[in-house]
Design an enzyme around this catalytic site. Sequence first.
Site, PDB file in Angstrom:
ATOM      1  N   GLU A 151      -6.252  -6.913   1.274  1.00 15.48           N
ATOM      2  CA  GLU A 151      -7.517  -7.408   1.819  1.00 15.48           C
ATOM      3  C   GLU A 151      -8.706  -6.798   1.085  1.00 15.48           C
ATOM      4  OE1 GLU A 151      -4.572  -7.245   5.318  1.00 15.48           O
ATOM      5  OE2 GLU A 151      -4.947  -6.149   3.463  1.00 15.48           O
TER       6      GLU A 151
ATOM      7  N   CYS B  73      -8.596  -2.212   7.038  1.00 18.00           N
ATOM      8  CA  CYS B  73      -9.002  -3.535   6.554  1.00 18.00           C
ATOM      9  C   CYS B  73      -9.753  -4.306   7.630  1.00 18.00           C
ATOM     10  CB  CYS B  73      -7.787  -4.311   6.062  1.00 18.00           C
ATOM     11  SG  CYS B  73      -7.135  -3.641   4.516  1.00 18.00           S
TER      12      CYS B  73
END
Length: 147
Positions: free
Chosen positions: A55, A98
């Site tokens: 991510e 993330c």
Amino acid sequence: MTDQQLVAHARAAALKAYAPYSRFFVGCAIESVDGEVVTGANMENASYRLGVCAELAALTAAQLAFGLDKVARIAVAGGDGSGPELAGNASVTPCGGCRQSILEVAQMAGRDIEILCASGDGKAVETHRIADLIPHGFGPANIVDAS
């Protein structure tokens, strides 16, 4: 772009991951509000904590390609990448770090970003909003009184 197409981009990115330690390959695809797509994959390191999540790799690519304020949707997929196709039947969600980064982007962009969380084989897909994945999150909107 359909959900399946965005997930397919994430699955393809996962096959490019460098995951010799966990052997868990993760890919992320980010779609802009204009339909542009960038991807990222996890990159592990022997010291473990210096690894980079898919991510974050994809968010960096998004910043360079079109700007974080234009992030519309994100797809994440992960599993066994040892074969010619990504495998695995458990949906993968972003880790806590993330989620925090995605929350920052969402607050900057002014939209509750949709995240497609897919299994390695792409058959199981859960749709979440970042506000649901990190309720009561702390981001730039929370520090407006710091000036």
